[in-house]
Scaffold this motif. Sequence first.
Motif, PDB file in Angstrom:
ATOM      1  N   UNK A 206       0.789  -1.224   0.000  1.00 53.68           N
ATOM      2  CA  UNK A 206       0.000   0.000   0.000  1.00 53.68           C
ATOM      3  C   UNK A 206       0.829   1.287   0.000  1.00 53.68           C
ATOM      4  N   UNK A 207       2.133   1.174   0.106  1.00 54.06           N
ATOM      5  CA  UNK A 207       2.956   2.357   0.370  1.00 54.06           C
ATOM      6  C   UNK A 207       2.742   3.467  -0.668  1.00 54.06           C
ATOM      7  N   UNK A 208       2.682   4.679  -0.118  1.00 51.97           N
ATOM      8  CA  UNK A 208       2.479   5.895  -0.897  1.00 51.97           C
ATOM      9  C   UNK A 208       2.816   7.053   0.033  1.00 51.97           C
ATOM     10  N   UNK A 209       2.837   8.269  -0.497  1.00 51.04           N
ATOM     11  CA  UNK A 209       3.112   9.413   0.373  1.00 51.04           C
ATOM     12  C   UNK A 209       2.010   9.569   1.422  1.00 51.04           C
ATOM     13  N   UNK A 210       0.766   9.320   1.032  1.00 53.01           N
ATOM     14  CA  UNK A 210      -0.333   9.417   1.992  1.00 53.01           C
ATOM     15  C   UNK A 210      -0.157   8.407   3.121  1.00 53.01           C
ATOM     16  N   UNK A 211       0.175   7.161   2.765  1.00 50.97           N
ATOM     17  CA  UNK A 211       0.380   6.114   3.769  1.00 50.97           C
ATOM     18  C   UNK A 211       1.541   6.465   4.687  1.00 50.97           C
ATOM     19  N   UNK A 212       2.645   6.938   4.092  1.00 52.75           N
ATOM     20  CA  UNK A 212       3.821   7.288   4.886  1.00 52.75           C
ATOM     21  C   UNK A 212       3.507   8.369   5.915  1.00 52.75           C
ATOM     22  N   UNK A 213       2.830   9.442   5.480  1.00 56.12           N
ATOM     23  CA  UNK A 213       2.550  10.539   6.394  1.00 56.12           C
ATOM     24  C   UNK A 213       1.491  10.169   7.420  1.00 56.12           C
ATOM     25  N   UNK A 214       0.572   9.296   7.048  1.00 56.69           N
ATOM     26  CA  UNK A 214      -0.403   8.798   8.022  1.00 56.69           C
ATOM     27  C   UNK A 214       0.328   8.059   9.144  1.00 56.69           C
TER      28      UNK A 214
END
Length: 222
Positions: free
Chosen positions: A199-207
Amino acid sequence: MQPLKTADSGEKDMPIRIKQNRSYEIVKRLQDILLSGAALLVLWPFMLIVALIIVIDSPGASPFYSQQRVGKNGKVFTFYKFRSMCADADSKLESLLNRNEMEGPTFKIKEDPRITRFGKFIRKCSIDELPQLINVFKGDMSIVGPRPGLIREVEQYSEYEAQRMLIVPGLTCYWQIQPKRNELTFGEWVALDIKYIEERSFFTDWKIIFKTFGAIFGMTGI
């Protein structure tokens, strides 16, 4: 969050899906350099104070602890932490293995007698992990990613579990922000790491980053 799937689930033999996104990888690396560099510049006086307290509380060894860990694609690197255990902790591990409370290759006990007084505090606040900002700056690790395993642990991984090493390991991850993270099994750790990789993405990382601050302030560390 969806119910966890462990290594015993029907998908354990299926290869995971990795999103190939060159732009994401480049920007994530630049982000890691900027965030870790800024944090080290701001936090070095605090880190120096922590180091001095460790020396006073538990003399006889360096306030920093280095260990060989396994990163992306099996690459071994030197992993840094603040020392939270007694000076001869490694030599005492063998005598404690029969008290292991975790299934799988990972060792953990709730009342580890090797942990010092100040060590308990810095573990609860995750302060012991701060020197890993150096690992992030160097590129051994990322801010977000699966936690790197010990060599002796990785040698026991199944093919499914070894997929944790398909990406750069990190300071924080899905399982570290769980409400009862200390009660998770190793299989659940792995399932959450696989979930992140897919699922990794910038949204996932910052969440994950924002929720990590909540875990730190809530003092839910080991």
